[in-house]
Design a protein around this motif. Structure first.
Motif, PDB file in Angstrom:
ATOM      1  N   SER A 263       9.362   7.231  -5.243  1.00 24.52           N
ATOM      2  CA  SER A 263       8.761   8.480  -5.691  1.00 24.52           C
ATOM      3  C   SER A 263       9.610   9.153  -6.761  1.00 24.52           C
ATOM      4  CB  SER A 263       8.577   9.407  -4.485  1.00 24.52           C
ATOM      5  OG  SER A 263       7.972  10.625  -4.884  1.00 24.52           O
TER       6      SER A 263
ATOM      7  N   ALA B 179      10.494   4.681   0.033  1.00 22.69           N
ATOM      8  CA  ALA B 179       9.435   5.566  -0.456  1.00 22.69           C
ATOM      9  C   ALA B 179      10.008   6.727  -1.259  1.00 22.69           C
ATOM     10  CB  ALA B 179       8.601   6.084   0.713  1.00 22.69           C
TER      11      ALA B 179
ATOM     12  N   VAL C 207       0.836  -1.204   0.000  1.00 24.23           N
ATOM     13  CA  VAL C 207       0.000   0.000   0.000  1.00 24.23           C
ATOM     14  C   VAL C 207       0.871   1.254   0.000  1.00 24.23           C
ATOM     15  CG1 VAL C 207      -1.718   1.306   1.311  1.00 24.23           C
ATOM     16  CG2 VAL C 207      -1.915  -1.191   1.137  1.00 24.23           C
ATOM     17  N   ALA C 208       1.866   1.283   0.875  1.00 22.76           N
ATOM     18  CA  ALA C 208       2.755   2.447   0.956  1.00 22.76           C
ATOM     19  C   ALA C 208       3.591   2.589  -0.309  1.00 22.76           C
ATOM     20  CB  ALA C 208       3.655   2.327   2.177  1.00 22.76           C
TER      21      ALA C 208
ATOM     22  N   GLU D 166      -4.485   3.026  -8.197  1.00 25.89           N
ATOM     23  CA  GLU D 166      -3.631   2.284  -7.274  1.00 25.89           C
ATOM     24  C   GLU D 166      -4.296   0.964  -6.902  1.00 25.89           C
ATOM     25  OE1 GLU D 166      -2.139   4.645  -3.960  1.00 25.89           O
ATOM     26  OE2 GLU D 166      -2.596   6.476  -5.107  1.00 25.89           O
TER      27      GLU D 166
ATOM     28  N   GLN E  80       1.443   4.193  -2.934  1.00 22.96           N
ATOM     29  CA  GLN E  80       1.265   5.613  -2.632  1.00 22.96           C
ATOM     30  C   GLN E  80       2.508   6.422  -2.995  1.00 22.96           C
ATOM     31  OE1 GLN E  80       0.279   5.366   1.526  1.00 22.96           O
ATOM     32  NE2 GLN E  80      -1.906   5.031   1.149  1.00 22.96           N
ATOM     33  N   ALA E  81       3.683   5.859  -2.737  1.00 22.91           N
ATOM     34  CA  ALA E  81       4.919   6.564  -3.060  1.00 22.91           C
ATOM     35  C   ALA E  81       5.081   6.733  -4.569  1.00 22.91           C
ATOM     36  CB  ALA E  81       6.115   5.801  -2.486  1.00 22.91           C
TER      37      ALA E  81
ATOM     38  N   ARG F  56       2.557  12.175  -9.669  1.00 22.13           N
ATOM     39  CA  ARG F  56       1.792  13.420  -9.583  1.00 22.13           C
ATOM     40  C   ARG F  56       2.702  14.640  -9.464  1.00 22.13           C
ATOM     41  NH1 ARG F  56      -1.569  10.287  -5.973  1.00 22.13           N
ATOM     42  NH2 ARG F  56      -3.503   9.708  -7.024  1.00 22.13           N
TER      43      ARG F  56
ATOM     44  N   ALA G  57       2.653   6.735  -6.817  1.00 17.67           N
ATOM     45  CA  ALA G  57       1.637   7.686  -7.276  1.00 17.67           C
ATOM     46  C   ALA G  57       2.038   9.118  -6.942  1.00 17.67           C
ATOM     47  CB  ALA G  57       0.285   7.351  -6.641  1.00 17.67           C
ATOM     48  N   GLY G  58       2.606   9.322  -5.755  1.00 15.38           N
ATOM     49  CA  GLY G  58       3.028  10.664  -5.370  1.00 15.38           C
ATOM     50  C   GLY G  58       4.122  11.199  -6.266  1.00 15.38           C
TER      51      GLY G  58
END
Length: 372
Positions: free
Chosen positions: A360, A356, A17-18, A38, A21-22, A28, A24-25
């Protein structure tokens, strides 16, 4: 542009999950106009419950259990419409032990039996059990003990925890209590229980087994397999069946209870709606801790890359470390690979402790390369 982000966990570093998110961040940060989907994934090992909980919209229940050494621990089950989801790693996970504590001769799956009992007590008529990342090699003997079918020695005494003790197994205290529930083992391996490709030989060393331990454990599981075979629900040729060696032989115990094995990634793919997400994607990003020779044999990356290849989609793998050859990766559907170790100029510790930030940054680079 639709970007499907569906990594596995990076073992010992960051969960799925993390990681999603990393990534996707980072994307973006480069462009805000693309649509990011995600779908963190698991193949049955650690993260199985975390990945499935939002997908099935089930109820998470905290359960008192024990770790691989029998110490008190907390686990979770997921319940939805009389279907229970159990993650063996919550009770049997290798991550629950310090390096010096790893010893498959004495670790137990008893805690998994407690999680399974909890699912049954909450009304589950079908239980999907994620297998992977285990510290045990007891062929589910501990799990069966929690289900009132403990292994006994010749004198009728219950055996101690661990795979080594099974060399003295002569019987079970009774028939396991599973209340007629259907059991499904979600696993990423198809190893048999014993032999050269069995649970002890292939996975024992990473759980702390020496060469001598492997021979002892394989003999012990062969002995215990004869007891499992005597259960009325056990299929013929149990020890040699694909998946029997999963998670230190937990697969064999589930098969002996009348259950069956499914590909963990295929099960998770179905439940999380990954197939539909692949149909709508323009680019797929997946990843895991180590992209190596095992990755393309039933793991998350193999399932994702195969789905992308079948749809003619580019598939990028972000991993902690990459050792798979380009030709082999390309044949599996992988377009490009990027390594956190390379990103951190060979610093493995940085890759493990700052995943992360690395993911990213790599995603930001990819956005600049792929985004329209």
């Amino acid at each position: 542009m639709r970007i499907l982000i569906c990594p596995d966990k990076f073992a010992g570093s960051i969960d799925a999950v993390a990681a999603a998110q990393a990534i996707a961040g980072g994307w973006r940060a480069s462009t805000a106009t693309d649509e990011l989907i995600e779908r963190p994934l698991a193949d049955g090992g650690p993260g199985f419950i975390d990945v499935l909980a939002p997908a099935v919209n089930g109820r998470r229940v905290t359960v008192d259990t024990v770790d691989p050494l029998g110490r008190p621990a907390k686990g979770e089950i997921l319940i939805k419409d009389r279907i229970g989801y159990v993650e063996s790693a919550h009770a049997c996970g290798l991550h629950l032990l310090a390096d010096a504590e790893r010893d498959p001769k004495r670790t137990t799956s008893y805690g998994l039996g407690l999680l399974l009992l909890a699912a049954l007590e909450h009304g589950a008529a079908r239980v999907m059990i994620g297998l992977g990342g285990s510290a045990v090699n007891d062929a589910g003997a501990g799990m069966l003990a929690a289900l009132d079918a403990a292994p006994l020695d010749a004198a009728g005494y219950a055996l101690p925890y661990g795979g080594a003790a099974l060399t003295a197994a002569q019987g079970l205290t009774g028939t396991p209590r599973i209340r007629g529930a259907e059991l499904i083992a979600a696993t990423d391996v198809d190893n048999p229980l014993t032999g050269l490709h069995g649970a002890s030989a292939v996975y024992g060393p990473q759980k702390g087994a020496s060469r001598e331990d492997v021979f002892l454990l394989d003999s012990a599981l062969e002995r215990f397999a004869s007891l499992l075979q005597a259960l009325p629900t056990a299929p013929p040729g149990l020890a040699a069946l694909p998946g029997a060696g999963a998670a230190g032989g937990l697969g064999a115990a589930i098969l002996a209870l009348g259950g069956h094995c499914e590909s963990g990634i295929e099960l998770v793919t179905r439940l999380t709606g990954l197939t539909a997400a692949l149909d709508e994607a323009d680019l797929v990003i997946t990843g895991e801790g180590s992209f190596d020779h095992q990755s393309l044999r039933g793991k998350v990356v193999a399932g994702v890359a195969g789905g992308a290849r079948d749809r003619g989609l580019p598939c990028v793998v972000l991993a902690g470390r990459v050792t798979t050859g380009r030709r082999e990766a390309a044949a599996a559907g992988v377009t490009e690979t990027y390594s956190l170790v390379d990103f951190y100029d060979g610093d493995v510790e940085a890759a493990m402790t700052r995943p992360a930030a690395g993911l990213s940054a790599l995603a930001q680079r990819l956005a600049g390369q792929y985004s329209r």
